[in-house]
Write a protein that holds these residues in place. Structure first.
Motif, mmCIF file in Angstrom:
data_model
loop_
_atom_site.group_PDB
_atom_site.id
_atom_site.type_symbol
_atom_site.label_atom_id
_atom_site.label_comp_id
_atom_site.label_asym_id
_atom_site.label_seq_id
_atom_site.Cartn_x
_atom_site.Cartn_y
_atom_site.Cartn_z
ATOM 1 N N ASP A 37 10.302 -16.023 65.063
ATOM 2 C CA ASP A 37 11.535 -16.771 64.781
ATOM 3 C C ASP A 37 11.376 -18.256 65.064
ATOM 4 O OD1 ASP A 37 13.152 -14.640 63.876
ATOM 5 O OD2 ASP A 37 13.450 -13.978 65.937
ATOM 6 N N HIS A 75 4.631 -11.970 60.793
ATOM 7 C CA HIS A 75 6.026 -11.520 60.821
ATOM 8 C C HIS A 75 6.981 -12.637 60.405
ATOM 9 C CE1 HIS A 75 4.399 -7.997 62.790
ATOM 10 N NE2 HIS A 75 5.572 -7.410 62.651
ATOM 11 N N LYS A 79 9.579 -12.121 57.321
ATOM 12 C CA LYS A 79 11.012 -12.216 57.601
ATOM 13 C C LYS A 79 11.672 -13.370 56.860
ATOM 14 C CE LYS A 79 14.349 -12.541 61.420
ATOM 15 N NZ LYS A 79 14.529 -12.499 62.896
ATOM 16 N N GLU A 82 9.953 -13.229 52.802
ATOM 17 C CA GLU A 82 10.059 -11.913 52.164
ATOM 18 C C GLU A 82 8.891 -11.618 51.224
ATOM 19 O OE1 GLU A 82 13.940 -11.774 50.378
ATOM 20 O OE2 GLU A 82 14.972 -11.689 52.322
#
Length: 262
Positions: A37, A75, A79, A82
């Protein structure tokens, strides 16, 4: 658009291509403890600041010499973009033949640079990448990656001098006007810059001889990396500076594997 990421020990260099045109590129610090993130927020913000739509990214390719960062980056791509990223490594089509005793030992960045040089310059070449380490790679006209040499990077050498010698200061990597200097700082700069230029010229000349002994024509010398321009001013053995070489290699590998339905 495609997003390409070159993950080095010090920096992550990112580029965005629209077809074959590099329309944006950025540099982030490599930090393996960042989460997917955290990287995602940074990268999306860069897109938005450059008025690029992240949803227009149709593919992503990553080369990395830092294994413990890959979980977060993979990741992040899945995320926030896509898509399933292509990771440069075994099984990825490159168009070059790696002649290392153990091909898995060759850093992904060195392979990517070799792919770019083979496709763009189409001649026997020596590739110098001025990164955390400085790598010298030998590539034949036919695309055989013969191997090369790895030496400590300029910044590593400079930091070691500062850290291990009590009276020597940390210095900026700039070229002094003369080789014979009259201050400690300029003397250190002289030794680092001119000494490294001498290292480059010596290794290049020796590599050229070995390659020509194998039947290659005189190799073309291509340099890339953040400090390539500084050293090339003194290392006259360098023929060309290509600052986007690694990003271009990633784009080429992406296209090769896209066509094969990787």
């Amino acid at each position: 658009m495609i997003l390409v990421l070159d993950v080095g020990n010090t920096n992550i260099v990112l580029g965005v291509y629209d077809n074959k045109e590099l329309i944006a590129n950025w540099r982030l610090s490599t930090y393996s403890k960042k989460t997917a993130d955290e990287y995602g927020i940074e990268v999306i913000q860069l897109f938005l600041q450059n008025k690029l739509d992240p949803s227009d990214v149709e593919g992503v390719i990553i080369s990395s010499v830092v294994p413990n960062i890959m979980y977060s980056l993979e990741h992040m791509v899945k995320k926030y973009f896509e898509v399933e990223p292509i990771i440069v490594g075994p099984g990825v089509k490159t168009g070059i033949n790696i002649k290392y005793d153990n091909p898995k030992e060759v850093g992904a960045d060195r392979i990517v640079n070799a792919v770019a040089v083979h496709e763009i310059y189409k001649r026997a070449s020596i590739i110098i990448d001025f990164g955390t380490a400085t790598t010298f790679c030998a590539l034949t006209f036919n695309g055989d990656y013969l191997g090369g040499t790895i030496s400590p990077g300029i910044k590593i050498s400079s930091e070691a001098l500062f850290e291990r010698a009590a009276k020597l200061p940390r210095v900026e990597l700039t070229k002094p006007q003369t080789l014979i200097c009259k201050t400690t700082v300029s003397s250190m700069q002289s030794g680092i810059i001119y000494g490294y230029a001498g290292l480059v010229n010596y290794i290049v000349n020796k590599m050229k001889k070995e390659m020509m002994d194998l039947g290659e024509k005189e190799p073309f010398v291509v340099a890339t990396g953040g400090l390539a321009k500084l050293i090339a001013e003194e290392a006259k053995s360098i023929d060309k500076i290509d600052s986007d070489l690694t990003l271009e290699g990633l784009r080429i590998i992406y296209e090769k594997n896209k066509e094969q339905g990787f």
